[in-house]
Scaffold this active site. Structure first.
Site, PDB file in Angstrom:
ATOM      1  N   ASN A  15       0.943  -1.201   0.019  1.00 21.34           N
ATOM      2  CA  ASN A  15      -0.011   0.075   0.084  1.00 21.34           C
ATOM      3  C   ASN A  15       0.829   1.199   0.080  1.00 21.34           C
ATOM      4  O   ASN A  15       1.691   1.487   0.880  1.00 21.34           O
ATOM      5  CB  ASN A  15      -0.868  -0.063   1.383  1.00 21.34           C
ATOM      6  N   HIS A  18       1.152   6.390   1.927  1.00 17.75           N
ATOM      7  CA  HIS A  18       1.557   7.241   2.525  1.00 17.75           C
ATOM      8  C   HIS A  18       3.053   7.923   2.003  1.00 17.75           C
ATOM      9  O   HIS A  18       3.423   8.596   2.521  1.00 17.75           O
ATOM     10  CB  HIS A  18       2.095   6.533   4.163  1.00 17.75           C
ATOM     11  N   ARG A  26       3.871  18.916   1.627  1.00 17.53           N
ATOM     12  CA  ARG A  26       4.205  19.989   0.772  1.00 17.53           C
ATOM     13  C   ARG A  26       3.760  20.579  -0.551  1.00 17.53           C
ATOM     14  O   ARG A  26       4.391  21.440  -1.306  1.00 17.53           O
ATOM     15  CB  ARG A  26       5.838  20.011   0.455  1.00 17.53           C
ATOM     16  N   HIS A  51      -5.627   3.537  -1.548  1.00 19.36           N
ATOM     17  CA  HIS A  51      -6.845   4.423  -1.132  1.00 19.36           C
ATOM     18  C   HIS A  51      -7.174   5.526  -1.693  1.00 19.36           C
ATOM     19  O   HIS A  51      -6.562   6.412  -1.194  1.00 19.36           O
ATOM     20  CB  HIS A  51      -6.581   4.210   0.437  1.00 19.36           C
ATOM     21  N   ARG A  53      -9.245   8.276  -0.973  1.00 16.41           N
ATOM     22  CA  ARG A  53     -10.183   8.760   0.027  1.00 16.41           C
ATOM     23  C   ARG A  53     -11.267   9.954  -0.649  1.00 16.41           C
ATOM     24  O   ARG A  53     -10.623  10.577  -1.799  1.00 16.41           O
ATOM     25  CB  ARG A  53      -9.591   9.257   1.169  1.00 16.41           C
ATOM     26  N   ARG A  57      -6.747  12.896   0.891  1.00 18.61           N
ATOM     27  CA  ARG A  57      -5.984  13.445   1.838  1.00 18.61           C
ATOM     28  C   ARG A  57      -4.570  12.706   1.450  1.00 18.61           C
ATOM     29  O   ARG A  57      -3.501  13.301   1.736  1.00 18.61           O
ATOM     30  CB  ARG A  57      -6.207  12.919   3.307  1.00 18.61           C
ATOM     31  N   GLU A  78      -8.728   0.828  -2.909  1.00 20.79           N
ATOM     32  CA  GLU A  78      -9.493   0.837  -1.833  1.00 20.79           C
ATOM     33  C   GLU A  78     -10.327   2.023  -1.951  1.00 20.79           C
ATOM     34  O   GLU A  78      -9.885   3.356  -2.187  1.00 20.79           O
ATOM     35  CB  GLU A  78      -8.916   0.920  -0.449  1.00 20.79           C
ATOM     36  N   THR A 109      -8.502   3.874   8.547  1.00 22.53           N
ATOM     37  CA  THR A 109      -9.468   3.244   8.406  1.00 22.53           C
ATOM     38  C   THR A 109      -9.846   2.246   9.888  1.00 22.53           C
ATOM     39  O   THR A 109      -9.041   1.248  10.010  1.00 22.53           O
ATOM     40  CB  THR A 109      -9.626   2.186   7.430  1.00 22.53           C
ATOM     41  N   GLU A 159     -11.283  -9.135   3.305  1.00 21.99           N
ATOM     42  CA  GLU A 159     -10.150  -8.825   4.033  1.00 21.99           C
ATOM     43  C   GLU A 159     -10.324  -8.552   5.511  1.00 21.99           C
ATOM     44  O   GLU A 159     -11.023  -7.639   5.848  1.00 21.99           O
ATOM     45  CB  GLU A 159      -9.419  -7.672   3.561  1.00 21.99           C
ATOM     46  N   HIS A 202      -3.821  -4.232   7.974  1.00 20.61           N
ATOM     47  CA  HIS A 202      -3.934  -3.082   8.782  1.00 20.61           C
ATOM     48  C   HIS A 202      -3.012  -3.017  10.067  1.00 20.61           C
ATOM     49  O   HIS A 202      -3.402  -3.782  10.946  1.00 20.61           O
ATOM     50  CB  HIS A 202      -5.314  -2.874   9.332  1.00 20.61           C
ATOM     51  N   GLY A 203      -2.127  -2.187   9.943  1.00 20.48           N
ATOM     52  CA  GLY A 203      -1.089  -2.066  11.124  1.00 20.48           C
ATOM     53  C   GLY A 203      -0.042  -3.158  11.324  1.00 20.48           C
ATOM     54  O   GLY A 203       0.760  -3.253  12.248  1.00 20.48           O
TER      55      GLY A 203
HETATM   56  N1  PXP Z   1      -6.064  -2.873   4.099  1.00 20.60           N
HETATM   57  C1  PXP Z   1      -6.931  -2.106   4.105  1.00 20.60           C
HETATM   58  C2  PXP Z   1      -8.301  -2.079   3.592  1.00 20.60           C
HETATM   59  C3  PXP Z   1      -6.572  -0.611   4.529  1.00 20.60           C
HETATM   60  O1  PXP Z   1      -7.736   0.416   4.547  1.00 20.60           O
HETATM   61  C4  PXP Z   1      -5.339  -0.356   4.975  1.00 20.60           C
HETATM   62  C5  PXP Z   1      -4.883   1.247   5.368  1.00 20.60           C
HETATM   63  O2  PXP Z   1      -5.263   2.012   4.260  1.00 20.60           O
HETATM   64  C6  PXP Z   1      -4.293  -1.425   4.863  1.00 20.60           C
HETATM   65  C7  PXP Z   1      -4.640  -2.759   4.536  1.00 20.60           C
HETATM   66  C8  PXP Z   1      -2.956  -1.189   5.171  1.00 20.60           C
HETATM   67  O3  PXP Z   1      -3.059  -0.715   6.423  1.00 20.60           O
HETATM   68  P1  PXP Z   1      -1.445  -0.067   7.142  1.00 20.60           P
HETATM   69  O4  PXP Z   1      -1.282   1.032   6.203  1.00 20.60           O
HETATM   70  O5  PXP Z   1      -1.651  -0.001   8.351  1.00 20.60           O
HETATM   71  O6  PXP Z   1      -0.407  -1.302   6.663  1.00 20.60           O
END
Ligand code: PXP
Length: 252
Positions: A15, A18, A26, A51, A53, A57, A78, A109, A159, A202-203
């Site tokens: 993903n 970020h 910036r 993702h 959004r 963002r 996403e 999320t 997921e 996630h995380g």
């Molecule tokens: N899966 C989904 C559906 C998510 O929304 C996210 C966060 O955007 C992730 C996986 C990845 O999460 P992380 O960035 O915490 O690894």
């Protein structure tokens, strides 16, 4: 992502949201999410996740166009289940759409989608995307009712949100997270038994990925924030390479 995963394999979707977060701090174009996706491809990622959004963002519409145009890997888009996102998905035709809940005020999320409470809205939404050849993933908590509802609305994939497991791991280490992990394991078995492909994310970090990767019913992990953060110290290729190695070790 694209076709069905071979049993036993575990794919990594990287993903890149970020990278866009840093760029947007910036304005301008650096660092470019597309370039990160190219590096991820070279480093052995199986897919790219982004993702889009509602508030844009991080990832923007031009990022999605660039990823579709220049990246050969499957794109997992996403998005929230809104009319705007439906139009965008039908225009770009990603390999998969992962439907997520979205609230403007959240940092990320924060929980799974309430599929059971929104079946009437989701069923036609899922059908429209599937008709266009897009595989549909629903980002849900590891919960029996949500899994059954995901099957009911015609999703291809669930997921599981691993945030609660990762938080518990942070507070109590592996032992503290054991109960949540068991919930993910049982849910993965239940979903696979219903014919759903099972993903998780996630995380996840180097510390938390192993026990999730060891669950044989899970065929794909989607990981972003930790990989991009770690890349600051060791580079994206090494960050992804180490994650892959930990996944393979756990799966073996
Ligand atoms: N899966 C989904 C559906 C998510 O929304 C996210 C966060 O955007 C992730 C996986 C990845 O999460 P992380 O960035 O915490 O690894």
């Amino acid at each position: 992502m694209t076709g069905k995963a071979r049993p036993g394999t575990l794919r990594l979707g990287v993903n890149i949201d970020h990278v866009a977060t840093i760029r947007n701090a910036r304005g301008g174009t650096h660092p470019e999410p597309l370039r990160a996706a190219k590096h991820a491809e070279e480093a052995g990622a199986d897919g790219i996740t982004a993702h889009l959004r509602e508030d844009r963002r991080h990832i923007g519409d031009d990022d999605i166009s660039a990823l579709r145009r220049e990246i050969a890997l499957p794109l997992n888009l996403e998005m929230a289940a809104t009319p705007e996102m439906l139009d965008i998905a039908l225009r770009h035709r990603p390999n998969a759409c992962c439907l997520v809940p979205e609230r403007r005020e959240e940092l990320t999320t924060e929980g799974g989608l309430d599929v059971a409470g929104g079946m009437d809205l989701l069923a036609p939404f899922v059908a429209a995307l599937r008709e266009a050849g897009i595989r549909i993933s629903l980002f849900i908590d590891p919960d029996e009712n949500q899994i059954a509802a995901a099957r009911g609305v015609g999703a291809d994939i669930v997921e599981f949100h691993t945030g609660t497991y990762c938080d518990a791991f942070g507070e109590g280490g592996a032992a503290g997270a054991a109960r949540e992990l068991e919930r993910i394991r049982q849910s993965a078995a239940g979903a696979a038994g219903l014919g759903l492909e099972v993903h998780a994310g996630h995380g996840l970090s180097f510390a938390t990925v192993g026990p999730v990767a060891a669950i044989g019913d899970i065929v794909e992990l989607n990981i972003g924030h930790f990989l991009i953060g770690e890349a600051i110290f060791c580079g994206l290729a090494e960050s992804i390479g180490r994650m892959r190695a930990l996944m393979a070790e756990a799966r073996a």
